[in-house]
Design a protein around this motif. Sequence first.
Motif, PDB file in Angstrom:
ATOM      1  N   ARG A 114      44.575  53.821  35.683  1.00  0.00           N
ATOM      2  CA  ARG A 114      45.205  54.064  36.988  1.00  0.00           C
ATOM      3  C   ARG A 114      44.199  54.667  37.970  1.00  0.00           C
ATOM      4  O   ARG A 114      44.137  54.272  39.143  1.00  0.00           O
ATOM      5  N   SER A 115      43.413  55.620  37.502  1.00  0.00           N
ATOM      6  CA  SER A 115      42.396  56.223  38.365  1.00  0.00           C
ATOM      7  C   SER A 115      41.314  55.218  38.724  1.00  0.00           C
ATOM      8  O   SER A 115      40.815  55.201  39.860  1.00  0.00           O
ATOM      9  N   LEU A 116      40.949  54.380  37.769  1.00  0.00           N
ATOM     10  CA  LEU A 116      39.925  53.369  38.020  1.00  0.00           C
ATOM     11  C   LEU A 116      40.367  52.414  39.128  1.00  0.00           C
ATOM     12  O   LEU A 116      39.604  52.146  40.066  1.00  0.00           O
ATOM     13  N   VAL A 117      41.581  51.898  39.044  1.00  0.00           N
ATOM     14  CA  VAL A 117      42.096  50.988  40.070  1.00  0.00           C
ATOM     15  C   VAL A 117      42.203  51.703  41.417  1.00  0.00           C
ATOM     16  O   VAL A 117      41.839  51.156  42.471  1.00  0.00           O
ATOM     17  N   HIS A 118      42.698  52.931  41.400  1.00  0.00           N
ATOM     18  CA  HIS A 118      42.786  53.750  42.609  1.00  0.00           C
ATOM     19  C   HIS A 118      41.408  53.905  43.263  1.00  0.00           C
ATOM     20  O   HIS A 118      41.258  53.738  44.486  1.00  0.00           O
ATOM     21  N   ASP A 119      40.393  54.213  42.450  1.00  0.00           N
ATOM     22  CA  ASP A 119      39.048  54.449  42.970  1.00  0.00           C
ATOM     23  C   ASP A 119      38.406  53.163  43.486  1.00  0.00           C
ATOM     24  O   ASP A 119      37.648  53.192  44.461  1.00  0.00           O
ATOM     25  N   ILE A 120      38.696  52.039  42.828  1.00  0.00           N
ATOM     26  CA  ILE A 120      38.190  50.754  43.314  1.00  0.00           C
ATOM     27  C   ILE A 120      38.760  50.472  44.703  1.00  0.00           C
ATOM     28  O   ILE A 120      38.053  50.019  45.609  1.00  0.00           O
ATOM     29  N   THR A 152      30.709  50.935  36.189  1.00  0.00           N
ATOM     30  CA  THR A 152      30.331  50.708  34.795  1.00  0.00           C
ATOM     31  C   THR A 152      29.333  51.769  34.342  1.00  0.00           C
ATOM     32  O   THR A 152      28.624  52.365  35.151  1.00  0.00           O
ATOM     33  N   GLY A 153      29.304  52.014  33.041  1.00  0.00           N
ATOM     34  CA  GLY A 153      28.424  53.028  32.501  1.00  0.00           C
ATOM     35  C   GLY A 153      29.119  54.379  32.451  1.00  0.00           C
ATOM     36  O   GLY A 153      30.345  54.472  32.368  1.00  0.00           O
ATOM     37  N   ASP A 154      28.341  55.435  32.496  1.00  0.00           N
ATOM     38  CA  ASP A 154      28.879  56.801  32.484  1.00  0.00           C
ATOM     39  C   ASP A 154      29.217  57.207  33.907  1.00  0.00           C
ATOM     40  O   ASP A 154      28.322  57.273  34.773  1.00  0.00           O
ATOM     41  N   ILE A 155      30.483  57.477  34.166  1.00  0.00           N
ATOM     42  CA  ILE A 155      30.929  57.837  35.506  1.00  0.00           C
ATOM     43  C   ILE A 155      31.775  59.107  35.445  1.00  0.00           C
ATOM     44  O   ILE A 155      32.224  59.519  34.375  1.00  0.00           O
ATOM     45  N   MET A 156      31.978  59.704  36.605  1.00  0.00           N
ATOM     46  CA  MET A 156      32.874  60.851  36.727  1.00  0.00           C
ATOM     47  C   MET A 156      34.195  60.351  37.312  1.00  0.00           C
ATOM     48  O   MET A 156      34.199  59.585  38.275  1.00  0.00           O
ATOM     49  N   GLN A 157      35.297  60.803  36.732  1.00  0.00           N
ATOM     50  CA  GLN A 157      36.604  60.296  37.142  1.00  0.00           C
ATOM     51  C   GLN A 157      37.618  61.444  37.249  1.00  0.00           C
ATOM     52  O   GLN A 157      37.723  62.266  36.343  1.00  0.00           O
ATOM     53  N   PHE A 158      38.351  61.476  38.364  1.00  0.00           N
ATOM     54  CA  PHE A 158      39.452  62.417  38.504  1.00  0.00           C
ATOM     55  C   PHE A 158      40.699  61.830  37.843  1.00  0.00           C
ATOM     56  O   PHE A 158      41.069  60.690  38.144  1.00  0.00           O
ATOM     57  N   PRO A 159      41.356  62.563  36.977  1.00  0.00           N
ATOM     58  CA  PRO A 159      42.592  62.053  36.367  1.00  0.00           C
ATOM     59  C   PRO A 159      43.714  62.036  37.395  1.00  0.00           C
ATOM     60  O   PRO A 159      43.670  62.779  38.386  1.00  0.00           O
ATOM     61  N   ARG A 195      36.106  64.304  35.375  1.00  0.00           N
ATOM     62  CA  ARG A 195      35.683  64.352  33.981  1.00  0.00           C
ATOM     63  C   ARG A 195      34.769  63.165  33.687  1.00  0.00           C
ATOM     64  O   ARG A 195      34.951  62.078  34.255  1.00  0.00           O
ATOM     65  N   PRO A 196      33.795  63.337  32.796  1.00  0.00           N
ATOM     66  CA  PRO A 196      32.934  62.213  32.438  1.00  0.00           C
ATOM     67  C   PRO A 196      33.668  61.210  31.545  1.00  0.00           C
ATOM     68  O   PRO A 196      34.319  61.607  30.573  1.00  0.00           O
ATOM     69  N   VAL A 197      33.588  59.943  31.890  1.00  0.00           N
ATOM     70  CA  VAL A 197      34.162  58.880  31.061  1.00  0.00           C
ATOM     71  C   VAL A 197      33.147  57.749  30.964  1.00  0.00           C
ATOM     72  O   VAL A 197      32.202  57.668  31.756  1.00  0.00           O
ATOM     73  N   ARG A 198      33.370  56.879  30.005  1.00  0.00           N
ATOM     74  CA  ARG A 198      32.441  55.774  29.769  1.00  0.00           C
ATOM     75  C   ARG A 198      33.150  54.439  29.954  1.00  0.00           C
ATOM     76  O   ARG A 198      34.152  54.166  29.279  1.00  0.00           O
ATOM     77  N   ILE A 199      32.651  53.617  30.876  1.00  0.00           N
ATOM     78  CA  ILE A 199      33.147  52.245  31.065  1.00  0.00           C
ATOM     79  C   ILE A 199      32.085  51.307  30.504  1.00  0.00           C
ATOM     80  O   ILE A 199      31.011  51.125  31.108  1.00  0.00           O
ATOM     81  N   ASN A 200      32.329  50.727  29.354  1.00  0.00           N
ATOM     82  CA  ASN A 200      31.327  49.858  28.723  1.00  0.00           C
ATOM     83  C   ASN A 200      31.181  48.528  29.444  1.00  0.00           C
ATOM     84  O   ASN A 200      30.072  48.013  29.586  1.00  0.00           O
ATOM     85  N   SER A 201      32.300  47.966  29.876  1.00  0.00           N
ATOM     86  CA  SER A 201      32.253  46.716  30.634  1.00  0.00           C
ATOM     87  C   SER A 201      33.461  46.637  31.549  1.00  0.00           C
ATOM     88  O   SER A 201      34.541  47.139  31.226  1.00  0.00           O
ATOM     89  N   LEU A 202      33.259  45.997  32.696  1.00  0.00           N
ATOM     90  CA  LEU A 202      34.316  45.848  33.695  1.00  0.00           C
ATOM     91  C   LEU A 202      34.113  44.517  34.398  1.00  0.00           C
ATOM     92  O   LEU A 202      33.060  44.274  34.988  1.00  0.00           O
ATOM     93  N   SER A 203      35.104  43.637  34.306  1.00  0.00           N
ATOM     94  CA  SER A 203      34.966  42.314  34.913  1.00  0.00           C
ATOM     95  C   SER A 203      36.209  41.964  35.721  1.00  0.00           C
ATOM     96  O   SER A 203      37.324  42.378  35.392  1.00  0.00           O
ATOM     97  N   LEU A 204      35.987  41.209  36.777  1.00  0.00           N
ATOM     98  CA  LEU A 204      37.082  40.729  37.624  1.00  0.00           C
ATOM     99  C   LEU A 204      37.570  39.393  37.079  1.00  0.00           C
ATOM    100  O   LEU A 204      36.801  38.435  36.962  1.00  0.00           O
TER     101      LEU A 204
END
Length: 267
Positions: free
Chosen positions: A215-221, A111-118, A148-157
């Motif tokens: 897709r990258s977010l799920v991969h990284d999790i 969550t917040g400002d993170i770096m993400q590979f596409p 690349r920098p991206v912004r995740i404002n909220s993330l919930s399970l």
Amino acid sequence: MIPHGLFAINKPRGLSSVTILKKIKKLQPKNKLKLGHGGTLDPLASGVLVIGVNDGCKRLQEYINCNKTYEAIGILGLATDTYDSEGKIIATGPTKHITKEHISQIISKFTGDIMQFPPLYSALRMEGRRLHEYAREGLPLPKDLQARPVRINSLSLLNFMTNHTVQVPKIEIYTTNMNYCKNIKQAKNLLEVASAASYPTFKIRVECGRGTYIRSLVHDIGKELGSAAYVVELIRIQQGNFILKENTLEWDECLNLNNIFEALNKN
């Protein structure tokens, strides 16, 4: 009267965003409509797709830039080359150590400002060509892929399930440099992934800014959990003022231009 404005549809799974526009254009071949969309949805994905008609296309950039909300289901213990079920399984990972509580703790890191590979299978351009073109042709990238920098404002399970009916994609046997953790191994045969039902799934809700790849977010999790993961379902719930099922047209309604014109008048 020439129509102008914006409307949104619930894009069905299996159709690309470009295909949607082409099908709508064919409804009025004599009076050519200028159409555009406010941000691509993968064919695998469904949900809110904002469409501009004629002068309405000038407002699409604000929807490309705005926050978006998604719900996604990922399967743990398996990785694909595309980060979703459209691709081929390339690696497996352990899942017995993963619990709902474990996932809830991990996702706070995203969550917040993170770096993400596409994803390599994406429409981003490098040296004049789209990344997925290099991937599908088996060509090396002309330079390293950058985060690349991206912004995740909220993330919930939302859910964690050990019983489901997810189908397994085809296995591809080749050496990969996906930089998985030491617990991940290359998928070698069907016995390793005989049934995706033996792997748990998790469902998340994400509110994010422009340029975020779910897709990258799920991969990284999956990697952060000491395993692997890919997306099996992705739905865009909201984009700007357009909310799924509240002010979106169903795809079959779009086959009648009067429904589109009526929606344009409301927006």
